[in-house]
Design a protein around this motif. Structure first.
Motif, PDB file in Angstrom:
ATOM      1  N   ALA A 256       0.839  -1.211   0.000  1.00  0.00           N
ATOM      2  CA  ALA A 256       0.000   0.000   0.000  1.00  0.00           C
ATOM      3  C   ALA A 256       0.870   1.255   0.000  1.00  0.00           C
ATOM      4  O   ALA A 256       0.616   2.196  -0.770  1.00  0.00           O
ATOM      5  N   ASP A 257       1.886   1.268   0.831  1.00  0.00           N
ATOM      6  CA  ASP A 257       2.795   2.420   0.883  1.00  0.00           C
ATOM      7  C   ASP A 257       3.470   2.648  -0.465  1.00  0.00           C
ATOM      8  O   ASP A 257       3.566   3.773  -0.951  1.00  0.00           O
ATOM      9  N   ALA A 258       3.932   1.555  -1.084  1.00  0.00           N
ATOM     10  CA  ALA A 258       4.632   1.664  -2.371  1.00  0.00           C
ATOM     11  C   ALA A 258       3.728   2.206  -3.465  1.00  0.00           C
ATOM     12  O   ALA A 258       4.179   2.904  -4.365  1.00  0.00           O
ATOM     13  N   LEU A 259       2.431   1.900  -3.385  1.00  0.00           N
ATOM     14  CA  LEU A 259       1.482   2.352  -4.404  1.00  0.00           C
ATOM     15  C   LEU A 259       0.805   3.666  -4.036  1.00  0.00           C
ATOM     16  O   LEU A 259      -0.046   4.163  -4.780  1.00  0.00           O
ATOM     17  N   GLY A 260       1.163   4.223  -2.888  1.00  0.00           N
ATOM     18  CA  GLY A 260       0.624   5.518  -2.484  1.00  0.00           C
ATOM     19  C   GLY A 260      -0.759   5.463  -1.856  1.00  0.00           C
ATOM     20  O   GLY A 260      -1.486   6.457  -1.856  1.00  0.00           O
ATOM     21  N   PHE A 261      -1.144   4.304  -1.309  1.00  0.00           N
ATOM     22  CA  PHE A 261      -2.448   4.158  -0.659  1.00  0.00           C
ATOM     23  C   PHE A 261      -2.276   4.170   0.852  1.00  0.00           C
ATOM     24  O   PHE A 261      -1.224   3.793   1.371  1.00  0.00           O
ATOM     25  N   ASP A 262      -3.336   4.566   1.544  1.00  0.00           N
ATOM     26  CA  ASP A 262      -3.298   4.485   3.004  1.00  0.00           C
ATOM     27  C   ASP A 262      -3.649   3.066   3.435  1.00  0.00           C
ATOM     28  O   ASP A 262      -3.831   2.184   2.605  1.00  0.00           O
ATOM     29  N   HIS A 263      -3.742   2.852   4.724  1.00  0.00           N
ATOM     30  CA  HIS A 263      -3.975   1.503   5.241  1.00  0.00           C
ATOM     31  C   HIS A 263      -5.435   1.253   5.614  1.00  0.00           C
ATOM     32  O   HIS A 263      -5.748   0.233   6.225  1.00  0.00           O
ATOM     33  N   SER A 264      -6.331   2.136   5.225  1.00  0.00           N
ATOM     34  CA  SER A 264      -7.733   2.008   5.643  1.00  0.00           C
ATOM     35  C   SER A 264      -8.376   0.719   5.120  1.00  0.00           C
ATOM     36  O   SER A 264      -9.140   0.075   5.839  1.00  0.00           O
ATOM     37  N   GLY A 265      -8.093   0.327   3.888  1.00  0.00           N
ATOM     38  CA  GLY A 265      -8.645  -0.915   3.344  1.00  0.00           C
ATOM     39  C   GLY A 265      -8.129  -2.137   4.081  1.00  0.00           C
ATOM     40  O   GLY A 265      -8.867  -3.093   4.334  1.00  0.00           O
ATOM     41  N   ILE A 266      -6.874  -2.104   4.453  1.00  0.00           N
ATOM     42  CA  ILE A 266      -6.270  -3.205   5.207  1.00  0.00           C
ATOM     43  C   ILE A 266      -6.925  -3.311   6.578  1.00  0.00           C
ATOM     44  O   ILE A 266      -7.302  -4.399   7.018  1.00  0.00           O
TER      45      ILE A 266
END
Length: 99
Positions: free
Chosen positions: A20-30
């Motif tokens: 997620a970090d590498a793709l620029g997403f936050d962790h909310s979905g996780i």
């Protein structure tokens, strides 16, 4: 940058937060997945139905006596034409198990 340190070990399991970090997403979905499942879960690119972000040679599959370019092709080919949501919902889990 986040995944570069893993390049020499790939393919390997990578924590979802790292991806997620590498793709620029936050962790909310996780976090939502963990809450809903009530336990840790496993995710792999092979199980993802949109493969445009992943570079790997996906093997073709043989299902029901016919060869498909990938599991997603098989999955989509099992839908009725015209599409019938009721019919599809009744059989999609079995289709996913074959794929």
């Amino acid at each position: 940058q986040h995944l570069a340190a893993l390049a020499d070990r790939l393919p390997c399991w990578v924590p979802a937060r790292t991806v997620a970090d590498a793709l620029g997403f936050d962790h909310s979905g996780i976090e939502l997945a963990l809450r809903l499942a009530g336990r840790p879960y496993v995710w792999a690119t092979e199980f993802e139905n949109v493969h445009s972000l992943w570079r790997y040679g996906e093997p073709n599959i043989l299902a029901d006596g016919k060869r498909y370019a990938c599991s997603e092709d098989y999955y989509q080919a099992q839908k009725t034409v015209p599409y019938d949501d009721g019919a599809w919902c009744a059989r999609r889990e079995g289709v996913m198990e074959v794929a």
